[in-house]
Design a protein around this motif. Structure first.
Motif, short mmCIF file in Angstrom:
data_model
loop_
_atom_site.label_atom_id
_atom_site.label_comp_id
_atom_site.label_asym_id
_atom_site.label_seq_id
_atom_site.Cartn_x
_atom_site.Cartn_y
_atom_site.Cartn_z
N MET A 24 39.26 -23.87 -7.37
CA MET A 24 38.91 -24.09 -8.76
C MET A 24 40.08 -23.67 -9.64
N ASN A 25 40.65 -24.61 -10.34
CA ASN A 25 41.78 -24.36 -11.24
C ASN A 25 41.37 -24.66 -12.67
N SER A 26 42.16 -24.18 -13.60
CA SER A 26 41.92 -24.42 -15.03
C SER A 26 40.48 -24.11 -15.40
N LEU A 27 40.02 -22.97 -14.96
CA LEU A 27 38.62 -22.61 -15.17
C LEU A 27 38.29 -22.46 -16.64
N LYS A 28 37.06 -22.83 -16.98
CA LYS A 28 36.57 -22.76 -18.35
C LYS A 28 35.34 -21.86 -18.40
#
Length: 123
Positions: free
Chosen positions: A82-86
């Motif tokens: 999971m990248n660029s988590l929000k």
């Protein structure tokens, strides 16, 4: 097959986590696998799925381009990078497995479930 999810934690927005789902009891290589998540007060929703060979994947629109599902059948493990988590990715993440003919995004189609791992993304 028993599933054990791990790798969750607290991360700042924009950060990354890798979840793991380890299987025991039976080999995971015979099963399609999926990741779902459930935020407080919301229904469980589909995140990603991968075929038993690893040759096919499917993603929810909300995570496309940011999350990657993969598997290592030799290790009996499925991963969710999971990248660029929000902040809206905050939820308990569950892994699941099923035997079948096609990838499914519906929770009811999965036969086996792990216990869940908490992912919290701070803003």
């Amino acid at each position: 097959v028993q599933l054990q999810a791990s790798g969750g934690g607290l991360v700042q927005a924009g950060g990354s986590l890798r979840l793991s789902c380890a299987a025991s009891g039976r080999t995971l290589s015979s099963y399609d696998a999926g990741w779902f998540r459930q935020a407080p007060g919301k229904e469980r929703e589909f995140v990603a799925a991968i075929s038993w060979t690893g040759g096919m994947t499917k993603y929810a629109d909300s995570v496309k381009g940011r999350f990657t599902i993969s598997r290592d059948n030799a290790k009996n493990t499925v991963y969710l990078q999971m990248n660029s988590l929000k902040p809206e990715d905050t939820a308990v993440y569950y892994c699941a497995a099923r035997s079948g003919q096609r990838l499914e995004q519906y929770a009811w189609a999965y036969d086996y479930w792990g216990q869940g791992t908490q992912v919290t993304v701070s803003s």
